[in-house]
Motif scaffolding. Sequence first.
Motif, PDB file in Angstrom:
ATOM      1  N   LEU A 254      -1.630  12.185  12.752  1.00 49.72           N
ATOM      2  CA  LEU A 254      -2.206  10.864  13.054  1.00 49.72           C
ATOM      3  C   LEU A 254      -2.523  10.064  11.795  1.00 49.72           C
ATOM      4  CD1 LEU A 254      -4.778  11.927  15.826  1.00 49.72           C
ATOM      5  CD2 LEU A 254      -2.491  10.969  16.183  1.00 49.72           C
ATOM      6  N   THR A 255      -2.383  10.682  10.626  1.00 52.80           N
ATOM      7  CA  THR A 255      -2.900  10.054   9.402  1.00 52.80           C
ATOM      8  C   THR A 255      -2.056   8.876   8.916  1.00 52.80           C
ATOM      9  OG1 THR A 255      -1.695  11.582   7.943  1.00 52.80           O
ATOM     10  CG2 THR A 255      -3.915  12.227   8.656  1.00 52.80           C
ATOM     11  N   HIS A 256      -0.828   8.748   9.435  1.00 54.43           N
ATOM     12  CA  HIS A 256       0.028   7.648   8.976  1.00 54.43           C
ATOM     13  C   HIS A 256       0.225   6.579  10.051  1.00 54.43           C
ATOM     14  CE1 HIS A 256       2.740  10.231  11.254  1.00 54.43           C
ATOM     15  NE2 HIS A 256       3.557   9.205  11.379  1.00 54.43           N
ATOM     16  N   LEU A 257      -0.442   6.716  11.206  1.00 55.85           N
ATOM     17  CA  LEU A 257      -0.197   5.815  12.334  1.00 55.85           C
ATOM     18  C   LEU A 257      -1.081   4.575  12.290  1.00 55.85           C
ATOM     19  CD1 LEU A 257       0.057   8.368  15.306  1.00 55.85           C
ATOM     20  CD2 LEU A 257       1.854   7.555  13.768  1.00 55.85           C
ATOM     21  N   ASN A 258      -0.559   3.483  12.882  1.00 53.75           N
ATOM     22  CA  ASN A 258      -1.426   2.319  13.063  1.00 53.75           C
ATOM     23  C   ASN A 258      -2.268   2.529  14.323  1.00 53.75           C
ATOM     24  OD1 ASN A 258      -0.026   1.395  15.428  1.00 53.75           O
ATOM     25  ND2 ASN A 258       1.469   0.320  14.156  1.00 53.75           N
ATOM     26  N   TYR A 259      -3.136   1.579  14.619  1.00 54.03           N
ATOM     27  CA  TYR A 259      -4.109   1.762  15.700  1.00 54.03           C
ATOM     28  C   TYR A 259      -3.422   1.996  17.048  1.00 54.03           C
ATOM     29  CZ  TYR A 259      -7.741   0.647  19.115  1.00 54.03           C
ATOM     30  OH  TYR A 259      -8.593   0.686  20.180  1.00 54.03           O
ATOM     31  N   TYR A 260      -2.441   1.159  17.396  1.00 49.62           N
ATOM     32  CA  TYR A 260      -1.810   1.251  18.711  1.00 49.62           C
ATOM     33  C   TYR A 260      -0.960   2.518  18.828  1.00 49.62           C
ATOM     34  CZ  TYR A 260      -3.485  -3.483  19.195  1.00 49.62           C
ATOM     35  OH  TYR A 260      -4.297  -4.575  19.261  1.00 49.62           O
ATOM     36  N   GLU A 261      -0.329   2.940  17.738  1.00 52.96           N
ATOM     37  CA  GLU A 261       0.423   4.191  17.754  1.00 52.96           C
ATOM     38  C   GLU A 261      -0.512   5.379  17.976  1.00 52.96           C
ATOM     39  OE1 GLU A 261       4.025   2.914  14.656  1.00 52.96           O
ATOM     40  OE2 GLU A 261       2.191   3.871  13.917  1.00 52.96           O
TER      41      GLU A 261
ATOM     42  N   HIS B  29       0.836  -1.203   0.000  1.00 54.69           N
ATOM     43  CA  HIS B  29       0.000   0.000   0.000  1.00 54.69           C
ATOM     44  C   HIS B  29       0.870   1.251   0.000  1.00 54.69           C
ATOM     45  CE1 HIS B  29      -3.106  -2.842   1.309  1.00 54.69           C
ATOM     46  NE2 HIS B  29      -3.995  -1.944   0.930  1.00 54.69           N
ATOM     47  N   TYR B  30       0.375   2.305  -0.587  1.00 49.61           N
ATOM     48  CA  TYR B  30       1.078   3.581  -0.567  1.00 49.61           C
ATOM     49  C   TYR B  30       0.055   4.702  -0.720  1.00 49.61           C
ATOM     50  CZ  TYR B  30       0.612   2.886  -5.624  1.00 49.61           C
ATOM     51  OH  TYR B  30       0.111   2.643  -6.883  1.00 49.61           O
ATOM     52  N   ARG B  31       0.423   5.893  -0.255  1.00 51.43           N
ATOM     53  CA  ARG B  31      -0.495   7.026  -0.320  1.00 51.43           C
ATOM     54  C   ARG B  31      -0.832   7.353  -1.770  1.00 51.43           C
ATOM     55  NH1 ARG B  31      -1.679  10.259   4.088  1.00 51.43           N
ATOM     56  NH2 ARG B  31      -0.387   9.925   5.922  1.00 51.43           N
ATOM     57  N   ARG B  32      -2.062   7.801  -1.956  1.00 54.11           N
ATOM     58  CA  ARG B  32      -2.507   8.150  -3.307  1.00 54.11           C
ATOM     59  C   ARG B  32      -1.652   9.279  -3.863  1.00 54.11           C
ATOM     60  NH1 ARG B  32      -8.740   7.798  -4.879  1.00 54.11           N
ATOM     61  NH2 ARG B  32      -8.622   8.290  -7.085  1.00 54.11           N
ATOM     62  N   LYS B  33      -1.104   9.081  -5.067  1.00 53.09           N
ATOM     63  CA  LYS B  33      -0.178  10.053  -5.648  1.00 53.09           C
ATOM     64  C   LYS B  33      -0.929  11.303  -6.099  1.00 53.09           C
ATOM     65  CE  LYS B  33       2.675   6.237  -7.339  1.00 53.09           C
ATOM     66  NZ  LYS B  33       3.119   5.485  -8.529  1.00 53.09           N
TER      67      LYS B  33
ATOM     68  N   HIS C 271      -6.275   8.605   1.057  1.00 50.22           N
ATOM     69  CA  HIS C 271      -6.433   7.274   0.457  1.00 50.22           C
ATOM     70  C   HIS C 271      -5.103   6.531   0.437  1.00 50.22           C
ATOM     71  CE1 HIS C 271     -10.217   8.452  -2.078  1.00 50.22           C
ATOM     72  NE2 HIS C 271     -10.307   8.820  -0.818  1.00 50.22           N
ATOM     73  N   PHE C 272      -5.152   5.226   0.650  1.00 44.81           N
ATOM     74  CA  PHE C 272      -3.983   4.381   0.443  1.00 44.81           C
ATOM     75  C   PHE C 272      -4.276   3.449  -0.736  1.00 44.81           C
ATOM     76  CE2 PHE C 272      -1.901   6.101   3.882  1.00 44.81           C
ATOM     77  CZ  PHE C 272      -0.703   5.460   4.170  1.00 44.81           C
ATOM     78  N   CYS C 273      -3.387   3.466  -1.708  1.00 50.21           N
ATOM     79  CA  CYS C 273      -3.565   2.648  -2.915  1.00 50.21           C
ATOM     80  C   CYS C 273      -2.851   1.307  -2.771  1.00 50.21           C
ATOM     81  CB  CYS C 273      -3.009   3.382  -4.136  1.00 50.21           C
ATOM     82  SG  CYS C 273      -3.874   4.901  -4.546  1.00 50.21           S
ATOM     83  N   GLN C 274      -3.275   0.364  -3.586  1.00 48.88           N
ATOM     84  CA  GLN C 274      -2.647  -0.957  -3.638  1.00 48.88           C
ATOM     85  C   GLN C 274      -2.526  -1.369  -5.095  1.00 48.88           C
ATOM     86  OE1 GLN C 274      -5.063  -4.026  -1.991  1.00 48.88           O
ATOM     87  NE2 GLN C 274      -3.564  -5.658  -2.311  1.00 48.88           N
ATOM     88  N   ASP C 275      -1.368  -1.862  -5.487  1.00 49.72           N
ATOM     89  CA  ASP C 275      -1.175  -2.365  -6.847  1.00 49.72           C
ATOM     90  C   ASP C 275      -1.490  -3.855  -6.883  1.00 49.72           C
ATOM     91  OD1 ASP C 275      -0.428   0.053  -7.894  1.00 49.72           O
ATOM     92  OD2 ASP C 275       1.709  -0.256  -7.557  1.00 49.72           O
ATOM     93  N   ILE C 276      -2.421  -4.239  -7.750  1.00 49.11           N
ATOM     94  CA  ILE C 276      -2.794  -5.648  -7.914  1.00 49.11           C
ATOM     95  C   ILE C 276      -2.423  -6.068  -9.333  1.00 49.11           C
ATOM     96  CG2 ILE C 276      -4.718  -7.276  -8.018  1.00 49.11           C
ATOM     97  CD1 ILE C 276      -6.119  -5.623  -5.879  1.00 49.11           C
TER      98      ILE C 276
ATOM     99  N   GLY D  46      -9.903   1.987  13.072  1.00 52.59           N
ATOM    100  CA  GLY D  46      -9.070   2.196  11.896  1.00 52.59           C
ATOM    101  C   GLY D  46      -7.602   2.049  12.206  1.00 52.59           C
ATOM    102  N   GLY D  47      -6.774   2.784  11.482  1.00 57.28           N
ATOM    103  CA  GLY D  47      -5.324   2.659  11.617  1.00 57.28           C
ATOM    104  C   GLY D  47      -4.735   2.065  10.355  1.00 57.28           C
ATOM    105  N   ARG D  48      -3.506   2.431  10.072  1.00 49.06           N
ATOM    106  CA  ARG D  48      -2.883   1.981   8.825  1.00 49.06           C
ATOM    107  C   ARG D  48      -2.456   0.522   8.861  1.00 49.06           C
ATOM    108  NH1 ARG D  48      -5.201   5.431   5.472  1.00 49.06           N
ATOM    109  NH2 ARG D  48      -4.545   7.577   5.763  1.00 49.06           N
ATOM    110  N   ASP D  49      -2.604  -0.144  10.025  1.00 49.73           N
ATOM    111  CA  ASP D  49      -2.363  -1.583  10.074  1.00 49.73           C
ATOM    112  C   ASP D  49      -3.629  -2.359   9.733  1.00 49.73           C
ATOM    113  OD1 ASP D  49      -3.494  -0.506  12.353  1.00 49.73           O
ATOM    114  OD2 ASP D  49      -2.599  -1.957  13.723  1.00 49.73           O
ATOM    115  N   ASN D  50      -4.753  -1.671   9.614  1.00 54.28           N
ATOM    116  CA  ASN D  50      -5.995  -2.300   9.179  1.00 54.28           C
ATOM    117  C   ASN D  50      -5.820  -2.820   7.751  1.00 54.28           C
ATOM    118  OD1 ASN D  50      -8.730  -1.951   7.633  1.00 54.28           O
ATOM    119  ND2 ASN D  50      -9.328  -2.034   9.781  1.00 54.28           N
ATOM    120  N   LYS D  51      -6.508  -3.909   7.392  1.00 53.45           N
ATOM    121  CA  LYS D  51      -6.303  -4.481   6.051  1.00 53.45           C
ATOM    122  C   LYS D  51      -6.703  -3.513   4.951  1.00 53.45           C
ATOM    123  CE  LYS D  51     -10.721  -6.992   5.702  1.00 53.45           C
ATOM    124  NZ  LYS D  51     -11.339  -8.311   5.484  1.00 53.45           N
TER     125      LYS D  51
END
Length: 681
Positions: free
Chosen positions: A525-532, A446-450, A587-592, A484-489
């Motif tokens: 806070l936008t780049h943190l996982n839930y526990y962070e 995953h990576y931030r939307r360009k 948004h976080f993008c994913q390449d498939i 939420g959090g960035r560790d969420n799937k």
Amino acid sequence: MADPAVEEHVSQVTELCCECGQAHLVLDNHLYNFQDEVDDELICHICLQPLLQPMDTPCGHTYCFRCLENFMQEYSFCPMDRKKLSFQQCHKSSLLVRNLLDKLLVLCPFQAECQQTMQRCELEAHLQNRCPGFRKYKAELQQKKNPISKGKEDPPAKGETSTPKDPEVPSGGSSLVAESSGAAVVSLGTAEPGLVNPAFEETEEDLPQRTSLVAETTTIEIHREDPEEELGMRIVGGKDTPLGNIVVQEVLRDSVIAADGRIAPGDHILEVNGVNISSVTHCQAVSFLRHPGPVLHLMVLQEKGFSNRTAQQDSASANREVIHVTLIKRDRSEPLGIKLIRKTDEAGIFILDLLEGGLAAKNGKLSRNDRVLSINGQDLRQGTPEAAAQIIQTTESRVNFVILRQPGVQLPDPAEDGSTSNSSSSSSSSNGGSPVHHRRRLDQNHYRRKSNYQKDLPQGYVSHEKTVAIKKEPKESLGITIGGGRDNKNKLPIYVTSVQPIGCLFRDGRIKRGDVLLSINGIDLTHLNYYEAVSALKSNAASHSVTLKALEILAVNSAEPSLDIREQGFSWSPLWITWLGLPSYLHFCQDIVLSKGNLESWGFSIVGGFEESKGNQPFFIKTIVPGTPAFRDRKLKCGDEIVAVNGVPAIGMSNSELIPMLKEQRNRVTLTVVSWPGSLV
């Protein structure tokens, strides 16, 4: 008869490129006849040709954009020094380098009619406007194409007359029921306005293998011991989104729907308790599906894939019965004692054997040769033994099987059947040893939307950023819970799940459930996982003053009924449609990456895109067809937004622009997608 795949390959190569005037595959680099020898510093070390769209790596090497992109799909290192590398770390070469490359002198490829020399960047305009040789070539090509196209006009017309009305129009549910008292079978070969269907379009090469895409409507009765219990599925779509229909995105394990086993991701829900929901908003559909009651009647449209069934096959399937079996493990590691296998002549997986003394054998309800349709609601009609074993092993207690049984047929013993000599590599067991020899590591990439992927909010949504500064006692709690959090799937941002009536934020009243938290006291806070995020909120809550930045997403249509009354007993999270109003920078993008054979379709349909009446709309995945590359890959989901195709942004494109791009990709395509969790019902 010639192989259609070979014929298509030849025709694709011999048709000349309009940019460079030479024959090459669509995904390959352009070809040029350079007048002079090119300096080695300007050569790509993958294709050994002068650089095209040069890309620099962090380790100081430069390659063609397409060469590097194709290489990085297979490897994760630099081709020159083999240092660890990802495509996202690379960037365009400097303008100086690109200008030097564009100024290289090339010869016109039509030397017989045109002797001109020009800079490489001028060749395309020369071919289109001035070259007599290319003009002559286009005239000859048009002359050759005309007789062929006229001869092929009749067969499609014949196909169109035999194709019923697409069931995805709002009135489709009622018309389908009228066709049959049981299950109505329809073809999805045609597309409604706004529905573009690259997966389902049939070409000559498809005809020997398949006839049409078939779907069935089925009425399913769901029983609940607790009338308030969640059904356990996530849905996307609604008439206020490009998807139109309500589509099942995911079935949660150990849920009511999973235990029933008949509803799978990708099914379209047409009716709930006799109410047609094929033309309601997303919120209205959620409200209908959350309605409490011991019995729920659902009419669903289920895709069956491409079908070429004969009357003989239909009569054989008529003798089969669907059976539900639940096995209860004492703990996650307890084996079931089932051996699973593939069959060469039929899709799916089958029970090869039940080990004596095992949990399944003691239960006595499963038999050899049973075909496994689903386990815990996970659709395995086109699955593998490895996938089934993984579901079984990760289940805590209840393992719900839905199997298809044909009386009187047994699988032969492996030792006696020569056709299953390779069964050891394709079979699997749920015993103590792990049957998954090559379990896939979930590297989501995953990576931030360009910035070039940015888009406007969909119609009907407004995002409002607010800053909340409050004074508080040092030991006073903020009084919020978060999700939420960035560790969420789905790589979600941090959002507020509740505001408790004890704490300074409840007293202040400006932070509400569903708000997306952007920062606290200047900490992003936008780049943190839930526990962070929890840690950051707790540490900053100890101070006398707290400044929160938050984003509130508002639906312009205030007439939409609130779901708060119906959410009692449901695990609260924002509705799927709310995430659509999130600004692109969150948004976080994913390449498939999907791969297919020459005779396959990609296996998905899309909706959305630019329309004059509606402006820019996101492209969404609407349907994924069983048995296709998109289905087998299992990363793509209904409701995913397509952001780019092979790195080319889809924002602002119409269907007629995006679909040819998808069809051009011969055997491999990289889809950049944003995936939001569907609304839980």
